[in-house]
Scaffold this motif. Structure first.
Motif, mmCIF file in Angstrom:
data_model
loop_
_atom_site.group_PDB
_atom_site.id
_atom_site.type_symbol
_atom_site.label_atom_id
_atom_site.label_comp_id
_atom_site.label_asym_id
_atom_site.label_seq_id
_atom_site.Cartn_x
_atom_site.Cartn_y
_atom_site.Cartn_z
ATOM 1 N N PHE A 122 6.003 -21.349 -29.710
ATOM 2 C CA PHE A 122 4.886 -20.157 -29.685
ATOM 3 C C PHE A 122 5.855 -18.712 -29.417
ATOM 4 N N GLY A 123 4.856 -18.064 -30.133
ATOM 5 C CA GLY A 123 5.527 -16.298 -29.899
ATOM 6 C C GLY A 123 6.907 -16.365 -30.743
ATOM 7 N N GLY A 124 7.363 -15.279 -30.219
ATOM 8 C CA GLY A 124 8.771 -14.805 -31.090
ATOM 9 C C GLY A 124 8.856 -13.594 -31.597
ATOM 10 N N CYS A 125 9.654 -13.047 -32.476
ATOM 11 C CA CYS A 125 9.845 -11.866 -33.106
ATOM 12 C C CYS A 125 10.310 -12.035 -34.426
ATOM 13 N N ASP A 126 9.454 -11.631 -35.652
ATOM 14 C CA ASP A 126 10.023 -11.540 -36.866
ATOM 15 C C ASP A 126 10.252 -10.065 -37.357
ATOM 16 N N ASP A 127 10.489 -10.133 -38.881
ATOM 17 C CA ASP A 127 10.603 -9.001 -39.322
ATOM 18 C C ASP A 127 9.361 -7.784 -39.065
ATOM 19 N N GLY A 128 8.089 -8.499 -38.767
ATOM 20 C CA GLY A 128 6.812 -7.648 -38.734
ATOM 21 C C GLY A 128 6.566 -7.265 -36.786
ATOM 22 N N GLY A 129 7.708 -7.773 -36.221
ATOM 23 C CA GLY A 129 7.476 -7.715 -34.586
ATOM 24 C C GLY A 129 7.109 -8.853 -33.920
ATOM 25 N N GLN A 130 6.580 -8.454 -32.838
ATOM 26 C CA GLN A 130 6.318 -9.619 -31.822
ATOM 27 C C GLN A 130 5.052 -10.437 -32.312
ATOM 28 N N THR A 131 4.925 -11.768 -31.939
ATOM 29 C CA THR A 131 3.878 -12.561 -32.695
ATOM 30 C C THR A 131 3.148 -13.426 -31.478
ATOM 31 N N ASN A 132 2.205 -13.917 -31.493
ATOM 32 C CA ASN A 132 1.440 -15.142 -30.614
ATOM 33 C C ASN A 132 0.859 -16.146 -31.611
ATOM 34 N N GLN A 133 1.723 -16.581 -32.470
ATOM 35 C CA GLN A 133 1.224 -17.964 -33.353
ATOM 36 C C GLN A 133 1.980 -18.882 -33.006
ATOM 37 N N MET A 134 1.227 -20.119 -32.900
ATOM 38 C CA MET A 134 1.773 -21.389 -32.360
ATOM 39 C C MET A 134 1.826 -22.230 -33.547
ATOM 40 N N PHE A 135 2.745 -23.385 -33.466
ATOM 41 C CA PHE A 135 3.093 -24.006 -34.518
ATOM 42 C C PHE A 135 3.615 -25.339 -33.899
ATOM 43 N N CYS A 136 3.305 -26.545 -34.464
ATOM 44 C CA CYS A 136 3.893 -27.727 -34.108
ATOM 45 C C CYS A 136 4.353 -28.578 -35.281
ATOM 46 N N PRO A 156 -2.771 -16.128 -25.650
ATOM 47 C CA PRO A 156 -1.872 -15.103 -25.075
ATOM 48 C C PRO A 156 -1.529 -13.879 -26.099
ATOM 49 N N SER A 157 -0.869 -12.582 -25.273
ATOM 50 C CA SER A 157 -0.651 -11.630 -26.078
ATOM 51 C C SER A 157 0.845 -11.877 -26.919
ATOM 52 N N HIS A 158 0.940 -11.107 -27.865
ATOM 53 C CA HIS A 158 2.079 -11.159 -28.656
ATOM 54 C C HIS A 158 3.425 -10.861 -27.548
ATOM 55 N N ARG A 159 4.358 -12.074 -27.868
ATOM 56 C CA ARG A 159 5.544 -11.853 -26.960
ATOM 57 C C ARG A 159 6.816 -12.691 -27.737
ATOM 58 N N ASP A 160 7.996 -12.285 -27.262
ATOM 59 C CA ASP A 160 9.070 -13.121 -27.336
ATOM 60 C C ASP A 160 9.912 -13.300 -26.219
ATOM 61 N N LYS A 161 11.114 -14.068 -26.214
ATOM 62 C CA LYS A 161 11.848 -14.295 -25.042
ATOM 63 C C LYS A 161 11.119 -14.731 -23.857
ATOM 64 N N MET A 197 2.377 -25.081 -21.118
ATOM 65 C CA MET A 197 2.302 -23.808 -20.483
ATOM 66 C C MET A 197 3.173 -22.869 -20.971
ATOM 67 N N ILE A 198 2.936 -21.395 -20.872
ATOM 68 C CA ILE A 198 3.837 -20.562 -21.252
ATOM 69 C C ILE A 198 3.575 -19.509 -20.413
ATOM 70 N N CYS A 199 4.520 -18.722 -20.125
ATOM 71 C CA CYS A 199 4.373 -17.270 -19.247
ATOM 72 C C CYS A 199 5.661 -16.599 -19.512
ATOM 73 N N PHE A 200 5.594 -15.398 -19.101
ATOM 74 C CA PHE A 200 6.799 -14.094 -19.055
ATOM 75 C C PHE A 200 7.081 -13.881 -20.531
ATOM 76 N N GLY A 201 8.199 -13.079 -20.738
ATOM 77 C CA GLY A 201 8.621 -12.695 -22.045
ATOM 78 C C GLY A 201 8.298 -11.176 -22.197
ATOM 79 N N ASP A 202 8.916 -10.707 -23.399
ATOM 80 C CA ASP A 202 8.746 -9.332 -23.669
ATOM 81 C C ASP A 202 7.422 -9.172 -24.401
ATOM 82 N N GLY A 203 6.595 -8.400 -24.131
ATOM 83 C CA GLY A 203 5.390 -8.536 -24.884
ATOM 84 C C GLY A 203 4.737 -6.992 -25.272
ATOM 85 N N THR A 204 3.699 -7.361 -26.076
ATOM 86 C CA THR A 204 3.075 -5.925 -26.560
ATOM 87 C C THR A 204 2.538 -5.233 -25.279
#
Length: 129
Positions: free
Chosen positions: A52-66, A87-92, A103-110
């Motif tokens: 979930f989340g992360g930061c790519d060339d376009g900035g932070q994301t809230n996408q989820m993959f499996c 959840p909001s866009h975030r990374d780390k 479950m997810i929480c924390f991170g640097d977000g929008t």
């Protein structure tokens, strides 16, 4: 490539380490491959690895993959929520499995970015606060 330049590693491969044999092996992935990014959170539940989340060339994301780790095919699938909002866009960020739920929480977000942007627009220096 400049040594100070950030480079996102492609998401089209998975590295598997055999703990008993001490050998690394790379497998190429297919499907809905996530964009190359950093700062994602990943955890395993029921034989699937979720990110979930992360930061790519376009900035932070809230996408989820499996990806199913049990079938040896390593095919990414994008997860679209059936209801509610993601959840909001975030990374780390942090994530874990508890009671059969991911479950997810924390991170640097929008929200942090929006707060700092508003402070700068008001003529305040967020570094002094």
């Amino acid at each position: 490539i400049d040594a100070n330049e950030e480079v996102f590693i492609p998401s089209d491969e998975i590295w598997v380490y055999d703990l008993e044999g001490g050998i690394w092996q790379v497998f190429h992935m297919s499907g809905e491959v996530p964009p190359s990014m950093s700062g994602t959170c990943g955890s395993s539940l029921g034989g699937n690895m979720y990110i979930f989340g992360g930061c790519d060339d376009g900035g932070q994301t809230n996408q989820m993959f499996c990806v199913d780790l049990t079938d040896g095919r390593y095919v990414w699938k994008k997860i679209i929520p059936l209801c509610g909002s993601a959840p909001s866009h975030r990374d780390k960020l942090s994530c874990w499995v508890y009671n059969g739920k991911w479950m997810i929480c924390f991170g640097d977000g929008t929200m942090k970015f929006m707060y700092l942007t508003r402070l700068k627009a008001a003529g305040l220096n967020p570094r002094l606060m």
